[in-house]
Motif scaffolding. Structure first.
Motif, PDB file in Angstrom:
ATOM      1  N   VAL A  12      -8.176  11.516  12.082  1.00 24.27           N
ATOM      2  CA  VAL A  12      -8.299  10.478  13.121  1.00 24.27           C
ATOM      3  C   VAL A  12      -9.051   9.281  12.545  1.00 24.27           C
ATOM      4  CG1 VAL A  12      -9.323   9.936  15.373  1.00 24.27           C
ATOM      5  CG2 VAL A  12      -8.210  12.144  15.024  1.00 24.27           C
ATOM      6  N   LYS A  13     -10.112   9.574  11.824  1.00 20.95           N
ATOM      7  CA  LYS A  13     -10.932   8.523  11.221  1.00 20.95           C
ATOM      8  C   LYS A  13     -10.105   7.698  10.221  1.00 20.95           C
ATOM      9  CE  LYS A  13     -15.776   8.805  10.976  1.00 20.95           C
ATOM     10  NZ  LYS A  13     -16.933   9.630  10.843  1.00 20.95           N
ATOM     11  N   LEU A  14      -9.375   8.401   9.380  1.00 21.67           N
ATOM     12  CA  LEU A  14      -8.538   7.760   8.356  1.00 21.67           C
ATOM     13  C   LEU A  14      -7.477   6.872   9.018  1.00 21.67           C
ATOM     14  CD1 LEU A  14      -8.072   7.901   5.193  1.00 21.67           C
ATOM     15  CD2 LEU A  14      -6.277   9.573   5.697  1.00 21.67           C
ATOM     16  N   TYR A  15      -6.804   7.448  10.010  1.00 19.44           N
ATOM     17  CA  TYR A  15      -5.732   6.725  10.695  1.00 19.44           C
ATOM     18  C   TYR A  15      -6.257   5.452  11.364  1.00 19.44           C
ATOM     19  CZ  TYR A  15      -1.987   5.665  14.009  1.00 19.44           C
ATOM     20  OH  TYR A  15      -1.006   5.021  14.722  1.00 19.44           O
ATOM     21  N   LEU A  16      -7.317   5.589  12.152  1.00 16.82           N
ATOM     22  CA  LEU A  16      -7.818   4.435  12.910  1.00 16.82           C
ATOM     23  C   LEU A  16      -8.405   3.360  12.002  1.00 16.82           C
ATOM     24  CD1 LEU A  16      -9.428   6.107  16.063  1.00 16.82           C
ATOM     25  CD2 LEU A  16      -7.377   4.673  15.989  1.00 16.82           C
ATOM     26  N   THR A  17      -8.981   3.775  10.884  1.00 18.57           N
ATOM     27  CA  THR A  17      -9.526   2.798   9.934  1.00 18.57           C
ATOM     28  C   THR A  17      -8.397   1.938   9.349  1.00 18.57           C
ATOM     29  OG1 THR A  17     -11.335   4.305   9.401  1.00 18.57           O
ATOM     30  CG2 THR A  17     -10.914   2.537   7.824  1.00 18.57           C
ATOM     31  N   HIS A  18      -7.328   2.601   8.896  1.00 20.37           N
ATOM     32  CA  HIS A  18      -6.198   1.842   8.324  1.00 20.37           C
ATOM     33  C   HIS A  18      -5.427   1.073   9.401  1.00 20.37           C
ATOM     34  CE1 HIS A  18      -6.627   3.022   4.194  1.00 20.37           C
ATOM     35  NE2 HIS A  18      -6.710   4.303   4.529  1.00 20.37           N
ATOM     36  N   TYR A  19      -5.345   1.672  10.597  1.00 22.69           N
ATOM     37  CA  TYR A  19      -4.646   1.013  11.715  1.00 22.69           C
ATOM     38  C   TYR A  19      -5.354  -0.303  12.048  1.00 22.69           C
ATOM     39  CZ  TYR A  19      -2.945   0.271  16.496  1.00 22.69           C
ATOM     40  OH  TYR A  19      -2.397  -0.274  17.639  1.00 22.69           O
ATOM     41  N   THR A  20      -6.674  -0.275  12.073  1.00 26.65           N
ATOM     42  CA  THR A  20      -7.453  -1.483  12.400  1.00 26.65           C
ATOM     43  C   THR A  20      -7.369  -2.508  11.267  1.00 26.65           C
ATOM     44  OG1 THR A  20      -9.005  -0.083  13.628  1.00 26.65           O
ATOM     45  CG2 THR A  20      -9.742  -2.305  13.112  1.00 26.65           C
ATOM     46  N   ASN A  21      -7.610  -2.047  10.045  1.00 26.53           N
ATOM     47  CA  ASN A  21      -7.666  -2.980   8.909  1.00 26.53           C
ATOM     48  C   ASN A  21      -6.328  -3.621   8.589  1.00 26.53           C
ATOM     49  OD1 ASN A  21     -10.313  -2.251   8.785  1.00 26.53           O
ATOM     50  ND2 ASN A  21     -10.129  -0.938   6.985  1.00 26.53           N
ATOM     51  N   SER A  22      -5.243  -2.861   8.770  1.00 22.88           N
ATOM     52  CA  SER A  22      -3.917  -3.388   8.418  1.00 22.88           C
ATOM     53  C   SER A  22      -3.510  -4.582   9.280  1.00 22.88           C
ATOM     54  CB  SER A  22      -2.851  -2.289   8.562  1.00 22.88           C
ATOM     55  OG  SER A  22      -3.116  -1.253   7.643  1.00 22.88           O
ATOM     56  N   ALA A  23      -4.063  -4.665  10.493  1.00 20.29           N
ATOM     57  CA  ALA A  23      -3.713  -5.790  11.379  1.00 20.29           C
ATOM     58  C   ALA A  23      -4.172  -7.121  10.782  1.00 20.29           C
ATOM     59  CB  ALA A  23      -4.336  -5.586  12.762  1.00 20.29           C
ATOM     60  N   HIS A  24      -5.155  -7.071   9.881  1.00 19.78           N
ATOM     61  CA  HIS A  24      -5.653  -8.302   9.262  1.00 19.78           C
ATOM     62  C   HIS A  24      -4.656  -8.876   8.257  1.00 19.78           C
ATOM     63  CE1 HIS A  24      -9.847  -8.349  10.721  1.00 19.78           C
ATOM     64  NE2 HIS A  24      -9.639  -7.058  10.871  1.00 19.78           N
TER      65      HIS A  24
END
Length: 357
Positions: free
Chosen positions: A317-329
């Motif tokens: 969950v941590k891995l997914y949400l971190t990349h999900y958030t950062n990729s939007a940039h």
């Protein structure tokens, strides 16, 4: 026959911490005497049962006389009736305002009104906390809520200064006030696995990031009301799920970053669009009071449960949400980075805290 005696006279009010706790827990004098006897106090002091009863009654009277001062803790330091050393005063106040996690979990998010007070009988039976103690705790919540409601400035600091509580306890009271003000739903069956500290942590995140006070710390109601302007801006995030090219690009970036790093990669890839829609839809509906109330139930139903059913570990969950958030940039046409970070920072922290058995 002459007898020499050493006599010592003092005016410091004697208070037994153990008896104070029994009083706070709602024990009657007789039950308190029984508990003290079972604790072996007669053997330690060589006192009689009558002396123990008399001592307990005397201490109970002292606590009852102190109680009105405890309602406004600053008065305790400035009164002359009881000579209580400062460290003792701090103990009396802290313990008076301490609450049972089981009790607060039952009233969290409810209106601090007469209606809820009528339910205290049932809550007492359910939690095993005496009715007298339930009433004290409920009245404390109500008292703190009333005082800080009128104040400008940071919520935790106001509680600390007015009630002289430790930082930890002041933060817990801030969470209770925040939940009571926004009436978050916490009683649904699906939320029962969450304890008070889970909710208190999330309240801290919301207060520090989503309230008006997160930007300007000297406005009215700053830490109890969510920033309406920010909630309105969240509607702009809808583009992440309505623009098909943007949604596909976002998925591609996240999946590229995750490939080979988790055992549940296939599930993450297959569910990306559903999970993204869920998180963005929660954001865009927060202008409605009802959706604010359902914030935690939405996080559980729309994100946590689907991940659990696909057997994601907390690290996934941590891995997914971190990349999900950062990729939007990295998305070329997405222009709402500041609002996105303010939203996802809280969402990530809350989901990390809530993702457990």
């Amino acid at each position: 026959m002459a007898v020499e005696l050493d006599v010592f006279v003092g005016n410091t009010t004697i208070m037994d911490e153990e008896v104070y706790q029994l009083w706070l827990d709602g024990y009657t004098v007789n039950d308190a005497v029984k508990a003290r006897m079972e604790g072996g106090v007669l053997d330690k002091t060589e006192a009689t049962a009558d002396v123990l009863l008399s001592d307990t009654m005397d201490q109970y009277r002292t606590f009852q006389m102190c109680e009105r001062l405890l309602h406004s803790p600053s008065k305790l330091a400035n009164q002359l009736l009881f000579q209580i050393p400062p460290h003792r005063q701090a103990m009396l106040i802290e313990r008076y305002y301490t609450f049972d996690d089981g009790f607060v979990r039952e009233v969290l998010g409810k209106k601090l009104s007469k209606g809820t007070k009528k339910d205290l009988d049932d809550i007492s039976a359910k939690t095993g906390v005496t009715l007298k103690s339930c009433r004290r705790q409920f009245d404390n919540f109500k008292r703190v809520f009333k005082v800080v409601e009128e104040l400008k400035g940071p919520l935790v600091e106001n509680i600390r200064q007015h009630f002289l509580l430790s930082d930890k306890l002041a933060r817990d009271y801030a969470a209770i006030v925040f939940f009571a003000n926004n009436r978050f739903e916490t009683g649904k069956k699906k939320l029962q696995y969450l304890n008070f500290q889970d909710f208190a942590f999330c309240a801290g995140q919301l207060i520090n990031n989503w309230t008006v006070g997160a930007i300007d710390n000297m406005v009215e109601d700053m830490d109890v009301d969510l920033d309406k302007e920010f909630l309105q801006e969240l509607k702009e995030l809808k583009v992440l799920i309505t623009d098909k090219d943007l949604l596909d690009q976002h998925k591609s970036l996240v999946c590229t970053a995750l490939r080979g790093k988790t055992k549940v990669f296939n599930e993450m890839e297959a569910n990306f669009k559903n999970l993204s829609r869920s998180l963005v839809n929660i954001a865009t509906k927060l202008t409605n009071t009802k959706d604010v109330r359902d914030f935690f139930i939405d996080l559980v139903e729309k994100f946590i449960e689907p991940c659990r059913s696909d057997r994601w570990a907390a690290a996934d969950v941590k891995l997914y949400l971190t990349h999900y958030t950062n990729s939007a940039h990295i998305l070329d046409t997405f222009k709402h980075q500041v609002v996105w970070d303010r939203y996802m920072g809280v969402i990530k922290s809350c989901i990390f805290k809530m993702y457990h058995d």
